[in-house]
Design a protein around this motif. Structure first.
Motif, PDB file in Angstrom:
ATOM      1  N   ALA A 137     106.990  44.847 -23.533  1.00 21.35           N
ATOM      2  CA  ALA A 137     106.763  45.540 -24.822  1.00 21.35           C
ATOM      3  C   ALA A 137     108.079  45.989 -25.453  1.00 21.35           C
ATOM      4  CB  ALA A 137     105.822  46.718 -24.612  1.00 21.35           C
ATOM      5  N   LEU A 138     109.036  45.080 -25.518  1.00 23.03           N
ATOM      6  CA  LEU A 138     110.359  45.432 -26.052  1.00 23.03           C
ATOM      7  C   LEU A 138     110.296  45.902 -27.499  1.00 23.03           C
ATOM      8  CD1 LEU A 138     112.842  42.753 -24.653  1.00 23.03           C
ATOM      9  CD2 LEU A 138     112.424  45.082 -23.860  1.00 23.03           C
ATOM     10  N   SER A 139     109.368  45.346 -28.269  1.00 26.14           N
ATOM     11  CA  SER A 139     109.306  45.703 -29.681  1.00 26.14           C
ATOM     12  C   SER A 139     108.892  47.151 -29.903  1.00 26.14           C
ATOM     13  CB  SER A 139     108.326  44.781 -30.411  1.00 26.14           C
ATOM     14  OG  SER A 139     107.010  44.943 -29.914  1.00 26.14           O
ATOM     15  N   GLU A 140     108.323  47.778 -28.883  1.00 28.59           N
ATOM     16  CA  GLU A 140     107.894  49.169 -28.995  1.00 28.59           C
ATOM     17  C   GLU A 140     108.964  50.144 -28.532  1.00 28.59           C
ATOM     18  OE1 GLU A 140     104.207  49.635 -26.942  1.00 28.59           O
ATOM     19  OE2 GLU A 140     103.313  47.834 -27.852  1.00 28.59           O
ATOM     20  N   ARG A 176     100.912  37.528 -38.410  1.00 34.24           N
ATOM     21  CA  ARG A 176      99.546  37.531 -37.895  1.00 34.24           C
ATOM     22  C   ARG A 176      99.258  36.322 -37.007  1.00 34.24           C
ATOM     23  NH1 ARG A 176      96.135  39.230 -43.374  1.00 34.24           N
ATOM     24  NH2 ARG A 176      97.160  41.270 -43.678  1.00 34.24           N
ATOM     25  N   THR A 177     100.283  35.584 -36.661  1.00 34.77           N
ATOM     26  CA  THR A 177     100.115  34.442 -35.764  1.00 34.77           C
ATOM     27  C   THR A 177      99.541  34.922 -34.430  1.00 34.77           C
ATOM     28  OG1 THR A 177     102.074  33.419 -36.749  1.00 34.77           O
ATOM     29  CG2 THR A 177     101.286  32.494 -34.685  1.00 34.77           C
ATOM     30  N   SER A 178      98.552  34.215 -33.911  1.00 37.82           N
ATOM     31  CA  SER A 178      97.975  34.610 -32.627  1.00 37.82           C
ATOM     32  C   SER A 178      99.037  34.522 -31.538  1.00 37.82           C
ATOM     33  CB  SER A 178      96.793  33.709 -32.269  1.00 37.82           C
ATOM     34  OG  SER A 178      97.240  32.407 -31.943  1.00 37.82           O
ATOM     35  N   GLU A 179      98.929  35.400 -30.551  1.00 31.72           N
ATOM     36  CA  GLU A 179      99.913  35.404 -29.479  1.00 31.72           C
ATOM     37  C   GLU A 179      99.958  34.058 -28.768  1.00 31.72           C
ATOM     38  OE1 GLU A 179      99.365  38.629 -26.817  1.00 31.72           O
ATOM     39  OE2 GLU A 179      99.758  40.180 -28.327  1.00 31.72           O
ATOM     40  N   HIS A 180      98.786  33.459 -28.567  1.00 33.59           N
ATOM     41  CA  HIS A 180      98.742  32.163 -27.887  1.00 33.59           C
ATOM     42  C   HIS A 180      99.519  31.103 -28.663  1.00 33.59           C
ATOM     43  CE1 HIS A 180      97.250  28.716 -25.658  1.00 33.59           C
ATOM     44  NE2 HIS A 180      96.897  28.166 -26.822  1.00 33.59           N
ATOM     45  N   ALA A 181      99.288  31.044 -29.990  1.00 33.66           N
ATOM     46  CA  ALA A 181      99.976  30.046 -30.812  1.00 33.66           C
ATOM     47  C   ALA A 181     101.470  30.333 -30.898  1.00 33.66           C
ATOM     48  CB  ALA A 181      99.366  30.002 -32.209  1.00 33.66           C
ATOM     49  N   ALA A 182     101.821  31.616 -31.041  1.00 35.19           N
ATOM     50  CA  ALA A 182     103.238  31.981 -31.147  1.00 35.19           C
ATOM     51  C   ALA A 182     104.007  31.535 -29.909  1.00 35.19           C
ATOM     52  CB  ALA A 182     103.371  33.486 -31.346  1.00 35.19           C
ATOM     53  N   VAL A 183     103.377  31.651 -28.738  1.00 38.22           N
ATOM     54  CA  VAL A 183     104.053  31.263 -27.498  1.00 38.22           C
ATOM     55  C   VAL A 183     103.965  29.760 -27.263  1.00 38.22           C
ATOM     56  CG1 VAL A 183     104.079  31.508 -24.992  1.00 38.22           C
ATOM     57  CG2 VAL A 183     103.713  33.521 -26.436  1.00 38.22           C
ATOM     58  N   VAL A 216     111.749  31.625 -41.801  1.00 44.99           N
ATOM     59  CA  VAL A 216     113.213  31.638 -41.842  1.00 44.99           C
ATOM     60  C   VAL A 216     113.721  32.919 -42.486  1.00 44.99           C
ATOM     61  CG1 VAL A 216     115.247  30.544 -42.856  1.00 44.99           C
ATOM     62  CG2 VAL A 216     113.483  29.133 -41.794  1.00 44.99           C
ATOM     63  N   PHE A 217     113.205  33.246 -43.674  1.00 47.78           N
ATOM     64  CA  PHE A 217     113.665  34.449 -44.365  1.00 47.78           C
ATOM     65  C   PHE A 217     113.306  35.703 -43.575  1.00 47.78           C
ATOM     66  CE2 PHE A 217     114.169  32.911 -49.037  1.00 47.78           C
ATOM     67  CZ  PHE A 217     115.087  31.971 -48.601  1.00 47.78           C
ATOM     68  N   GLY A 218     112.118  35.689 -42.935  1.00 45.20           N
ATOM     69  CA  GLY A 218     111.733  36.834 -42.130  1.00 45.20           C
ATOM     70  C   GLY A 218     112.672  37.046 -40.953  1.00 45.20           C
ATOM     71  N   CYS A 219     113.025  35.971 -40.271  1.00 44.49           N
ATOM     72  CA  CYS A 219     113.967  36.079 -39.158  1.00 44.49           C
ATOM     73  C   CYS A 219     115.330  36.585 -39.628  1.00 44.49           C
ATOM     74  CB  CYS A 219     114.136  34.728 -38.463  1.00 44.49           C
ATOM     75  SG  CYS A 219     112.730  34.242 -37.433  1.00 44.49           S
ATOM     76  N   LEU A 220     115.772  36.150 -40.788  1.00 44.23           N
ATOM     77  CA  LEU A 220     117.055  36.605 -41.315  1.00 44.23           C
ATOM     78  C   LEU A 220     117.010  38.090 -41.659  1.00 44.23           C
ATOM     79  CD1 LEU A 220     117.929  33.543 -43.577  1.00 44.23           C
ATOM     80  CD2 LEU A 220     119.017  34.168 -41.415  1.00 44.23           C
ATOM     81  N   TYR A 234     109.781  36.872 -33.622  1.00 46.95           N
ATOM     82  CA  TYR A 234     109.378  37.243 -34.978  1.00 46.95           C
ATOM     83  C   TYR A 234     107.879  37.023 -35.190  1.00 46.95           C
ATOM     84  CZ  TYR A 234     109.096  37.537 -40.032  1.00 46.95           C
ATOM     85  OH  TYR A 234     108.729  37.914 -41.301  1.00 46.95           O
ATOM     86  N   GLN A 235     107.376  35.899 -34.711  1.00 52.19           N
ATOM     87  CA  GLN A 235     105.947  35.618 -34.858  1.00 52.19           C
ATOM     88  C   GLN A 235     105.098  36.661 -34.137  1.00 52.19           C
ATOM     89  OE1 GLN A 235     105.024  31.178 -34.294  1.00 52.19           O
ATOM     90  NE2 GLN A 235     107.145  31.348 -33.605  1.00 52.19           N
ATOM     91  N   LEU A 236     105.530  37.051 -32.957  1.00 46.29           N
ATOM     92  CA  LEU A 236     104.757  37.993 -32.149  1.00 46.29           C
ATOM     93  C   LEU A 236     104.733  39.392 -32.746  1.00 46.29           C
ATOM     94  CD1 LEU A 236     105.941  36.879 -28.586  1.00 46.29           C
ATOM     95  CD2 LEU A 236     103.610  36.693 -29.493  1.00 46.29           C
ATOM     96  N   VAL A 237     105.809  39.784 -33.423  1.00 46.93           N
ATOM     97  CA  VAL A 237     105.923  41.168 -33.903  1.00 46.93           C
ATOM     98  C   VAL A 237     105.590  41.323 -35.376  1.00 46.93           C
ATOM     99  CG1 VAL A 237     107.497  43.139 -34.164  1.00 46.93           C
ATOM    100  CG2 VAL A 237     107.680  41.660 -32.163  1.00 46.93           C
ATOM    101  N   PHE A 238     106.018  40.365 -36.196  1.00 50.27           N
ATOM    102  CA  PHE A 238     105.980  40.588 -37.645  1.00 50.27           C
ATOM    103  C   PHE A 238     104.974  39.716 -38.396  1.00 50.27           C
ATOM    104  CE2 PHE A 238     110.322  41.659 -36.217  1.00 50.27           C
ATOM    105  CZ  PHE A 238     110.358  42.998 -36.605  1.00 50.27           C
TER     106      PHE A 238
END
Length: 477
Positions: free
Chosen positions: A153-156, A116-123, A72-76, A110-114
């Protein structure tokens, strides 16, 4: 310690009103669904994190709650980027009850970019949260947006919008550019940083040396000032009881919490009692005192004071002072010399009804403010505050300062404080007061503290402190 029955009843009614105003959770417990719900309440309904986070904490335990707060705080903190990316992918905004899914998608970003959550779990887990939120039909939309975000690759991609680059609301970025043009990026970086956790050892129950040995015995890493002073730009203030923990931890599990051996208080806030410089037998007023950290520190710094009256206009918040005084043992130590009152500080009638005609040798006015100096500690503040709020807050400060000044004894001192970094609430406010109040003069704290540019402005991260402002005012005899 005295607290009138009238004040206690006011406190209960305030609690009842507040508790019924919070939106209730109706979906089944699910970490990502609950995180999206909190973001939805803060950003769409203007609730504070302190109102809604406990609701989801009650549904989870331990590490799960730590994960929830981090998400939550990270997203904010990263909200401008998350919103920018969402606008690139979502063909049209969602409405009504479906709006919460936008916050769920941003949580996925946020999980995908910031993290260490695996991409599979984040999605996959974020998509699954749709079911928990009773938004089954939007699972495909969430999945498509997260997959497109990865594929494109929007984050890049560079974002050439200044306030988005530094993670601030446009209005606040504009204010900082106006007041601190050379320091905007440094201030924004500190605003977005994780804040340190400072403790203040209760000097009435022990020393920092003794408490440090208890931390050592439990393997808790910390830092303490090696000297009795923390240097600021032009000022040195004693902070011998300040301890900074290296790692964040559950405060209630630290040694001596229940026994009142310490308080949690940022180093900037710990300067207040030292700058107020209460003398034996002084009568002290702590105005806008909740939750009582500075109240406690004043008592600990001068146990021979004559009396301390702590006032706040919120009965529920005043109860927090009462609880803190009991944990620290100050209710017994100071007895009838310590009094708590629910009173509106801008109302002459209310002040007279409660305080009679009493005047004080020392007054701490911790004025209501934008709290822009503590955003790193409360990331939701930047999105709950609006540009239009500042003028309203400045006007309120002016009214309170005018009323409370009448309570200062001739020859007495008022310490004005805010946790803001905006000059309208601080330097400009005090400069105008000095120019219009004939019996007020500045009591300088450093060599550049002048009536034209009064006070001490601490910026976020300076000496590892929160953003804070102080000005000392002397009343002529």
């Amino acid at each position: 310690m005295k607290q009138s029955q009238n004040n206690k009843s006011n406190s209960k009614s305030a609690f009842k009103h507040k508790s019924t105003s919070i939106y209730q959770l109706h979906h089944r417990p699910h970490l990502r669904a609950d995180a999206a719900w909190v973001l939805f309440q803060i950003l769409e309904h203007g609730k504070s994190s302190r109102e809604v986070m406990p609701k989801v904490f009650d549904r989870h335990e331990g590490k799960d709650n730590a994960w929830l707060q981090e998400m939550v705080f990270g997203c904010l903190r990263e909200l401008p980027k998350l919103q920018y990316w969402l606008r690139q992918l979502l063909s049209k905004p969602l409405k009504g009850e479906q709006k919460i899914v936008e916050h769920l998608i941003m949580l996925g970003f946020y999980q995908l970019v910031f993290t260490r959550t695996s991409e599979h779990a984040a999605v996959s887990e974020t998509v699954e949260a749709c079911a928990a939120l009773d938004q089954h039909r939007l699972k495909g939309l969430v999945n498509a947006n997260l997959r497109s975000f990865q594929r494109e690759a929007l984050s890049e991609q560079e974002i050439n919008v200044p306030h988005i680059q530094v993670g601030l609301p446009k209005w606040l970025h504009k204010q900082l550019l106006q007041h601190y043009p050379e320091q905007v990026h440094d201030i924004a970086e500190q605003i977005n940083a994780r804040p340190p956790l400072w403790l203040r050892v209760n000097a009435l129950k022990g020393s920092s040396i003794n408490y440090s040995s208890q931390l050592d015995a439990q393997g808790i890493e910390f830092e303490a000032a090696e000297t009795d002073e923390i240097p600021l730009s032009f000022l040195k203030v004693k902070t011998e009881n300040a301890i900074k923990l290296i790692k964040r931890t559950d405060i209630t599990m630290l040694p001596g919490f229940a026994e009142g051996l310490f308080s949690v208080q940022d180093l900037a806030a710990q300067l207040a009692a030292e700058l107020l410089d209460v003398q034996p037998n002084d009568d002290v007023l702590d105005c806008c005192a909740a939750p009582g950290g500075k109240t406690a520190h004043i008592l600990e710094s001068q146990p021979l004071l004559g009396s301390l009256d702590a006032i706040d206009n919120d009965g529920q918040r005043l109860e927090r002072i009462d609880e803190n005084m009991q944990r620290l043992g100050h209710d017994i130590e100071f007895g009838d010399r310590l009094n708590l009152y629910v009173v509106d500080a801008e109302s002459e009638e209310a002040l007279t009804r409660v305080l009679k005609d009493k005047q004080y040798d020392r007054i701490l006015l911790d004025a209501p403010c934008s709290a822009t100096g503590v955003i790193r500690r409360h990331p939701d503040i930047r999105w709950l505050r609006k540009a239009t709020d500042i003028d309203t807050t400045v006007a309120l400060q002016k009214r309170i300062l005018a009323q409370i000044w009448q309570r200062v004894k001739p020859g007495g001192i008022l310490l004005y404080a805010t946790c803001s970094i905006l000059k309208q609430e601080n330097e400009y406010q005090i400069a105008e007061f000095l120019a219009t109040q004939a019996d007020a003069s500045l009591l300088p704290m450093h060599e550049n503290d002048t009536a034209e540019c009064p006070g001490l402005q601490i910026l976020p991260g300076q000496a590892q402190m929160d953003g804070f402002y102080y000005a000392r005012l002397l009343k002529s005899c």
